[in-house]
Design a protein around this motif. Structure first.
Motif, PDB file in Angstrom:
ATOM      1  N   LEU A   1       0.822  -1.212   0.000  1.00 31.09           N
ATOM      2  CA  LEU A   1       0.000   0.000   0.000  1.00 31.09           C
ATOM      3  C   LEU A   1       0.857   1.263   0.000  1.00 31.09           C
ATOM      4  O   LEU A   1       0.510   2.253  -0.646  1.00 31.09           O
ATOM      5  N   LYS A   2       1.987   1.211   0.696  1.00 25.88           N
ATOM      6  CA  LYS A   2       2.884   2.368   0.717  1.00 25.88           C
ATOM      7  C   LYS A   2       3.430   2.639  -0.687  1.00 25.88           C
ATOM      8  O   LYS A   2       3.405   3.778  -1.168  1.00 25.88           O
ATOM      9  N   VAL A   3       3.894   1.601  -1.345  1.00 31.88           N
ATOM     10  CA  VAL A   3       4.425   1.746  -2.702  1.00 31.88           C
ATOM     11  C   VAL A   3       3.316   2.209  -3.653  1.00 31.88           C
ATOM     12  O   VAL A   3       3.525   3.104  -4.476  1.00 31.88           O
ATOM     13  N   PHE A   4       2.141   1.609  -3.516  1.00 34.04           N
ATOM     14  CA  PHE A   4       1.007   1.996  -4.358  1.00 34.04           C
ATOM     15  C   PHE A   4       0.679   3.483  -4.173  1.00 34.04           C
ATOM     16  O   PHE A   4       0.516   4.218  -5.150  1.00 34.04           O
ATOM     17  N   ASN A   5       0.597   3.918  -2.925  1.00 35.11           N
ATOM     18  CA  ASN A   5       0.255   5.315  -2.656  1.00 35.11           C
ATOM     19  C   ASN A   5       1.310   6.284  -3.167  1.00 35.11           C
ATOM     20  O   ASN A   5       0.975   7.379  -3.634  1.00 35.11           O
TER      21      ASN A   5
END
Length: 144
Positions: free
Chosen positions: A127-131
């Motif tokens: 989720l961090k990478v996606f965001n």
């Protein structure tokens, strides 16, 4: 991915881990997926980044929910078996084979429960990478 969840073998912990590893492929390849599907600013007019990010987010959430459900099903099964073995041990506390089996199942249960922690780390990282890559193109709905 859903087919893998249906074949998750809760009895054999090594197979359990192998299936989870296969189910985590989308998270392992999230950076590659973002690099190949979300354009840089100079190419943003050639690809619909909003739709691409939305689809990637949805498939990622499906994978996260599927794995979470599969892990919890196995934890539930292992918990029931441990409870049954504890009950049997309380009736026959001198049966060494039963005590050994109980310890083995308790260890397996603890390992399965630790997979929930691993899952949390994997999900947070994805989720961090996606965001980082999609925040300007797509804002995911708030999770309740």
């Amino acid at each position: 991915m859903a087919a893998l969840a249906g074949t998750l073998n809760c009895e054999d912990f090594a197979m359990f881990q192998e299936v989870l590893k296969a189910m985590r492929t989308i998270d392992d390849r999230i950076v590659h997926s973002l690099n190949t599907s979300v354009p840089t600013v100079s190419f943003s007019d050639k690809v619909d980044a909003t739709q691409t990010c939305k689809q990637l987010y949805q498939s990622m959430m499906e994978a996260h929910l599927g794995r979470d459900k599969a892990i919890k099903v196995c934890i539930s099964q292992a918990s029931e078996l441990v409870a049954h073995l504890r009950e049997a041990r309380s009736k026959d506390g001198h049966n060494l084979a039963l005590i050994k089996q109980l310890r083995k199942e308790q260890t397996k249960l603890k390992l399965m429960q630790s997979e929930l922690n691993v899952e949390e780390v994997v999900n947070d990282r994805s989720l961090k990478v996606f965001n980082e890559r999609c925040r300007i193109h797509y804002t995911p709905p708030k999770v309740k």
